[in-house]
Design a protein around this motif. Structure first.
Motif, mmCIF file in Angstrom:
data_model
loop_
_atom_site.group_PDB
_atom_site.id
_atom_site.type_symbol
_atom_site.label_atom_id
_atom_site.label_comp_id
_atom_site.label_asym_id
_atom_site.label_seq_id
_atom_site.Cartn_x
_atom_site.Cartn_y
_atom_site.Cartn_z
ATOM 1 N N CYS A 87 0.773 -1.349 0.081
ATOM 2 C CA CYS A 87 -0.024 -0.123 0.281
ATOM 3 C C CYS A 87 0.716 1.305 -0.027
ATOM 4 O O CYS A 87 0.433 2.266 -0.718
ATOM 5 C CB CYS A 87 -0.950 0.018 1.238
ATOM 6 N N CYS A 90 1.720 3.654 -2.943
ATOM 7 C CA CYS A 90 0.663 4.740 -3.398
ATOM 8 C C CYS A 90 0.334 5.545 -2.208
ATOM 9 O O CYS A 90 0.162 7.032 -2.225
ATOM 10 C CB CYS A 90 -0.554 3.944 -3.959
ATOM 11 N N HIS A 91 -0.176 4.882 -1.128
ATOM 12 C CA HIS A 91 -0.548 6.027 0.094
ATOM 13 C C HIS A 91 0.538 6.382 0.930
ATOM 14 O O HIS A 91 0.123 7.287 1.839
ATOM 15 C CB HIS A 91 -1.454 4.875 0.919
HETATM 16 C C1 HEC Z 1 -1.796 1.780 -7.479
HETATM 17 C C2 HEC Z 1 -2.089 2.534 -6.027
HETATM 18 C C3 HEC Z 1 -2.471 2.205 -4.944
HETATM 19 C C4 HEC Z 1 -2.350 1.086 -4.198
HETATM 20 C C5 HEC Z 1 -0.931 0.225 -4.303
HETATM 21 C C6 HEC Z 1 -3.176 1.026 -2.935
HETATM 22 N N1 HEC Z 1 -3.982 2.010 -3.354
HETATM 23 FE FE1 HEC Z 1 -5.828 2.390 -2.217
HETATM 24 N N2 HEC Z 1 -6.208 3.861 -3.253
HETATM 25 C C7 HEC Z 1 -5.628 4.313 -4.260
HETATM 26 C C8 HEC Z 1 -6.268 5.383 -4.821
HETATM 27 C C9 HEC Z 1 -6.005 5.945 -6.328
HETATM 28 C C10 HEC Z 1 -7.534 5.562 -4.019
HETATM 29 C C11 HEC Z 1 -8.629 6.912 -4.400
HETATM 30 C C12 HEC Z 1 -9.705 5.944 -5.316
HETATM 31 C C13 HEC Z 1 -10.461 5.248 -4.832
HETATM 32 O O1 HEC Z 1 -11.036 5.250 -3.446
HETATM 33 O O2 HEC Z 1 -11.259 4.193 -5.162
HETATM 34 C C14 HEC Z 1 -7.384 4.759 -3.033
HETATM 35 C C15 HEC Z 1 -8.317 4.518 -2.078
HETATM 36 C C16 HEC Z 1 -8.303 3.573 -0.922
HETATM 37 C C17 HEC Z 1 -9.235 3.441 0.177
HETATM 38 C C18 HEC Z 1 -10.583 4.307 0.095
HETATM 39 C C19 HEC Z 1 -10.372 5.291 1.014
HETATM 40 C C20 HEC Z 1 -11.447 6.390 1.049
HETATM 41 O O3 HEC Z 1 -11.337 7.531 1.459
HETATM 42 O O4 HEC Z 1 -12.551 6.052 0.479
HETATM 43 C C21 HEC Z 1 -8.548 2.535 1.062
HETATM 44 C C22 HEC Z 1 -9.296 2.277 2.333
HETATM 45 C C23 HEC Z 1 -7.460 2.086 0.440
HETATM 46 N N3 HEC Z 1 -7.328 2.850 -0.783
HETATM 47 C C24 HEC Z 1 -6.418 1.209 1.083
HETATM 48 C C25 HEC Z 1 -5.609 0.642 0.529
HETATM 49 C C26 HEC Z 1 -4.787 -0.467 1.049
HETATM 50 C C27 HEC Z 1 -4.995 -1.286 2.554
HETATM 51 C C28 HEC Z 1 -3.805 -0.708 0.272
HETATM 52 C C29 HEC Z 1 -2.823 -1.872 0.409
HETATM 53 C C30 HEC Z 1 -3.305 -3.236 0.684
HETATM 54 C C31 HEC Z 1 -4.054 -0.034 -1.114
HETATM 55 N N4 HEC Z 1 -5.033 0.855 -0.597
HETATM 56 C C32 HEC Z 1 -3.006 0.033 -2.080
HETATM 57 C C33 HEC Z 1 -4.425 3.703 -4.976
HETATM 58 C C34 HEC Z 1 -3.830 2.731 -4.364
#
Ligand code: HEC
Length: 269
Positions: A87, A90-91
């Protein structure tokens, strides 16, 4: 200072915690990619809008799920490993949405450390399991790559990150949630909104009062449980505050109205 100069963090801070979890405005996109969903007056109703995602009904079979994994030290250790491996890129290490691989994404990665404070277990588990598919965003699908326990562990971890209960890792860089910086930025955004006539001083003052009540409430009882999307969680906690006598119904209503005005002014998506 004009509105372009508000950082993404400062816009998040206006809505901090509750409101913040329900909506936010990725400001840097306004400057760099005109016409995207974060632009002033352009965010409403578009598929990539955070508001839309945060108001989405959690679907079956996720609706109503509550975490079976206690946020103990073992879970947080496992969650840290999952987060760093999958995660953080990206985050960001601190979960504030500023990882190196997220910079060019539209919408940008969410500040999950912060927003997760006001998200139900079921909402978080759904969003992580099914990713951005329902909303055509870059958030990956994790239901095959991660076991259920790994998904609950990483949820425990991002919430702990946003409460300052754990120190961010050092894999890719990125800010940690900083409540003092958030408070300063929130005050500045409110003051400027008053100066521009977008909200009244009374509304700004009320916003600050209700926000403080929300923070107290959350410090006293971290919202690790409960279900629903951020908008539902926000309404539930405001109602709780009214019931507890921490704020009046009128204050809660004014808080919501102020939010709508800031939204109309383009300060939040
Ligand atoms: C390729 C990049 C990428 C990776 C790797 C990634 N994310 Fe995300 N994530 C995003 C993006 C872009 C958004 C915003 C768009 C969305 O909510 O769909 C997001 C949104 C989220 C949200 C929603 C938050 C909200 O405010 O609604 C959560 C929870 C989240 N990610 C958790 C994770 C976790 C836990 C992991 C690892 C297991 C992870 N993400 C890996 C790109 C990524």
């Amino acid at each position: 200072m004009n509105r372009i100069s508000f950082s993404r963090l400062s816009l998040l801070s206006v809505l901090s915690l509750l409101l913040l979890a329900a909506c936010s405005a990725p400001a840097p996109q306004v400057a760099s990619t005109p016409g995207n969903s974060a632009g002033m007056g352009m965010g409403m109703g578009m598929a990539s809008g955070m508001m839309e995602r945060h108001r989405a009904q959690v679907p079956a079979p996720y609706a109503g799920l509550s975490s079976p994994v206690k946020a103990d030290a073992e879970s947080l250790t496992r969650g840290a490993a999952v987060f760093t491996a999958n995660c953080a890129t990206c985050h960001g290490d601190g979960g504030m949405g500023d990882g190196p691989a997220g910079v060019s994404l539209n919408p940008v990665p969410a500040a999950v450390a912060h927003t997760s404070q006001m998200m139900g277990d079921d909402y978080l588990f759904w969003r992580i399991s099914e990713g951005g598919v329902p909303f055509t965003t870059a958030m990956p699908v994790w239901k095959e790559a991660l076991t259920e326990q790994q998904r609950w562990d990483v949820i425990n971890y991002v919430r702990a990150l946003g409460r300052g209960d754990v120190k961010p890792g050092q894999a890719v860089g990125g800010a940690a949630y900083d409540p003092q910086a958030e408070a300063a930025q929130r005050a500045e955004v409110l003051a400027q909104s008053v100066a521009k006539g977008q909200i009244t001083q009374a509304q700004a003052d009320n916003f600050t009062i209700v926000h403080a009540a929300l923070e107290d409430h959350m410090a006293a009882s971290p919202h690790d449980s409960g279900s629903g999307n951020p908008a539902e969680r926000q309404a539930a906690v405001l109602a709780e505050l009214v019931q507890d006598g921490a704020i009046t119904q009128a204050q809660a209503d004014m808080f919501s109205k102020t939010h709508d005005l800031l939204h109309a002014a383009g300060l939040i998506e």
